[in-house]
Design a protein around this motif. Structure first.
Motif, short mmCIF file in Angstrom:
data_model
loop_
_atom_site.label_atom_id
_atom_site.label_comp_id
_atom_site.label_asym_id
_atom_site.label_seq_id
_atom_site.Cartn_x
_atom_site.Cartn_y
_atom_site.Cartn_z
N ILE A 1 7.86 -5.42 -3.07
CA ILE A 1 7.07 -5.15 -3.02
C ILE A 1 7.45 -3.09 -2.50
O ILE A 1 7.44 -2.13 -2.37
CB ILE A 1 6.30 -5.29 -1.90
CG1 ILE A 1 5.33 -6.46 -2.61
CG2 ILE A 1 5.35 -4.89 -1.20
CD1 ILE A 1 4.86 -7.63 -1.99
N PHE A 2 8.59 -3.42 -1.39
CA PHE A 2 8.93 -1.99 -1.05
C PHE A 2 10.68 -1.68 -1.26
O PHE A 2 10.78 -1.07 -0.67
CB PHE A 2 9.36 -2.77 0.86
CG PHE A 2 8.61 -3.04 2.30
CD1 PHE A 2 7.65 -1.43 2.31
CD2 PHE A 2 7.82 -3.98 1.86
CE1 PHE A 2 6.13 -1.89 3.22
CE2 PHE A 2 6.40 -4.32 2.64
CZ PHE A 2 6.08 -3.43 2.97
N GLU A 3 10.76 -2.28 -2.23
CA GLU A 3 12.05 -1.47 -3.38
C GLU A 3 12.89 -1.18 -2.72
O GLU A 3 13.64 -0.70 -2.42
CB GLU A 3 11.50 -0.26 -3.89
CG GLU A 3 10.17 -0.25 -4.66
CD GLU A 3 9.34 1.21 -5.28
OE1 GLU A 3 10.82 1.97 -4.71
OE2 GLU A 3 8.82 1.21 -6.03
N LEU B 1 0.69 -3.72 4.18
CA LEU B 1 1.72 -3.00 4.84
C LEU B 1 1.88 -1.80 3.94
O LEU B 1 2.21 -0.96 4.66
CB LEU B 1 2.82 -3.82 6.00
CG LEU B 1 4.10 -2.96 6.84
CD1 LEU B 1 3.27 -2.23 7.67
CD2 LEU B 1 4.88 -3.83 6.85
N LYS B 2 2.66 -2.23 3.04
CA LYS B 2 2.65 -1.17 1.58
C LYS B 2 1.97 -0.56 1.95
O LYS B 2 1.44 0.95 1.79
CB LYS B 2 3.39 -2.14 0.58
CG LYS B 2 3.54 -0.60 -0.70
CD LYS B 2 5.28 -0.49 -0.20
CE LYS B 2 5.72 0.56 -0.99
NZ LYS B 2 5.91 -0.08 -2.77
N GLN B 3 0.64 -0.74 1.73
CA GLN B 3 -0.49 0.62 1.57
C GLN B 3 -0.69 1.80 3.07
O GLN B 3 -0.37 2.78 2.99
CB GLN B 3 -1.81 -0.52 1.26
CG GLN B 3 -2.40 0.51 1.32
CD GLN B 3 -4.69 0.17 0.78
OE1 GLN B 3 -4.20 -1.16 0.94
NE2 GLN B 3 -5.55 0.79 0.78
N LYS B 4 -0.69 1.33 4.19
CA LYS B 4 -0.65 1.92 5.28
C LYS B 4 0.63 2.59 5.45
O LYS B 4 0.54 4.13 5.85
CB LYS B 4 -0.60 0.74 6.89
CG LYS B 4 -1.92 -0.06 6.38
CD LYS B 4 -2.54 0.98 6.95
CE LYS B 4 -4.28 0.15 7.13
NZ LYS B 4 -5.99 1.03 6.89
N MET B 5 1.78 1.73 4.89
CA MET B 5 3.19 3.59 4.82
C MET B 5 3.21 4.63 4.30
O MET B 5 3.79 5.12 4.06
CB MET B 5 4.46 2.30 4.62
CG MET B 5 5.04 1.06 5.64
SD MET B 5 5.75 0.44 5.43
CE MET B 5 7.59 1.27 5.07
N GLY B 6 2.27 4.16 3.43
CA GLY B 6 1.75 4.88 2.42
C GLY B 6 1.08 6.46 2.93
O GLY B 6 1.46 7.16 2.42
N ASP B 7 0.03 5.65 3.54
CA ASP B 7 -1.02 6.13 4.23
C ASP B 7 -0.10 6.94 4.95
O ASP B 7 -0.41 8.82 5.11
CB ASP B 7 -2.07 5.70 5.09
CG ASP B 7 -3.11 4.91 4.05
OD1 ASP B 7 -2.86 5.32 2.41
OD2 ASP B 7 -4.14 4.42 4.20
N LEU B 8 1.32 6.37 5.63
CA LEU B 8 1.46 7.24 6.70
C LEU B 8 2.24 7.96 5.77
O LEU B 8 2.54 9.68 6.39
CB LEU B 8 2.47 6.51 7.15
CG LEU B 8 1.63 5.89 8.42
CD1 LEU B 8 2.80 4.74 9.46
CD2 LEU B 8 0.54 6.82 9.36
#
Length: 288
Positions: A151-153, A42-49
């Motif tokens: 992970i999401f700080e 999910l963190k990777q997908k949010m970074g892509d967004l």
């Protein structure tokens, strides 16, 4: 004595490291690993967004608030009677209840204590097993929340006053009784069938049937969740009703429905245990 039966069964079970691992540790560890993997994805997908030049307002909506660890504990306790957890707990419970039939050792131990004490000793260890599995699932879920924050700080908060503490312990109690209730069906199956596989699978089949009864069949025939016969036939519905009542959600179950659900859940435990004790008392163990 009953204490001797509990101690001896505990010693025998703890020596079976494979059964201890699969029934208590495997699913909590697996749930933690899958949860962490999902958070990384999910963190990777949010970074892509974020790299897609989204409007600042949308990015602020995507930013999650601090994680309230106190409320997370309450949520974890309310979901502790996980069907997959019950599946793995039944591995240990089946070993406890049907092991002496499988290895034909009843005739060796039945002369050393009363039959009721022997069965109640096994039930006592199964209760401890169920409690350990539920607590470990909550503990590993709590660790998962800490890892999610890292992970999401995100920051952390801890809201755990009297109301939250009450909800946590009551939800934990309901989840624990629900797991024990399913294992007692396994005890009855073990005594009636003398089969290890039946002890493992009969409670699962019964639980699946009760799930479909509550989710699909009851609405089709016009039964309501608040009807006493619906609560009596589906202890899984009773556990869900109690959890919803403890959560004190608007429009949730009434106190009367909660009392019916509690009576159903306890009744299933007492009836299955009583039938198991009665049948075991009549059973011929000379060849077991």
């Amino acid at each position: 004595m009953l204490a001797d039966a509990v101690f001896s069964e505990s010693y025998r079970f703890l020596r079976n490291r494979a059964a201890v691992f699969w029934s208590t540790l495997f699913f909590p560890v697996l749930a933690l690993l899958l949860g962490v993997a999902g958070q990384y994805f999910l963190k990777q997908k949010m970074g892509d967004l974020k790299d897609a030049d989204l409007p600042p307002e949308l990015l602020r909506q995507m930013a999650a608030p601090d994680i309230d660890l106190g409320l997370a504990l309450v949520e974890l306790a309310s979901k502790a009677a996980n069907p997959l957890l019950i599946l793995f707990v039944m591995i240990g419970a089946a070993t406890l209840y049907a092991g002496d039939y499988r290895w034909e050792t009843w005739r060796l131990i039945s002369a050393r204590n009363t039959r009721w004490n022997l069965i109640l000793g096994k039930v006592g260890v199964a209760k401890l097993l169920s409690l350990a599995a539920v607590l470990l699932l909550i503990a590993f879920g709590f660790v998962g929340k800490l890892i999610e924050g890292a992970i999401f700080e995100r920051g952390f908060a801890f809201t755990f006053g009297g109301e939250q503490a009450g909800q946590f312990f009551l939800s934990l109690l309901v989840a624990y009784i629900r797991v024990v209730q399913v294992t007692l069906i396994g005890l009855l199956a073990a005594i009636f069938t003398r089969s290890l596989l039946a002890t493992l699978f009969v409670p699962l089949v019964v639980s699946i049937g009760q799930f479909f009864l509550a989710a699909l069949i009851m609405p089709q025939i016009g039964w309501q969740d608040t009807d006493w016969y619906a609560q009596a036939l589906a202890p899984n519905l009773s556990a869900d009703t109690l959890i919803a009542f403890i959560g004190d959600n608007p429009g949730g179950p009434t106190a009367v429905t909660a009392w019916l659900a509690g009576a159903s859940l306890i009744g299933w435990c007492l009836v299955t245990l009583g039938l198991a004790l009665w049948w075991f008392q009549r059973q011929d163990l000379s060849k077991e």
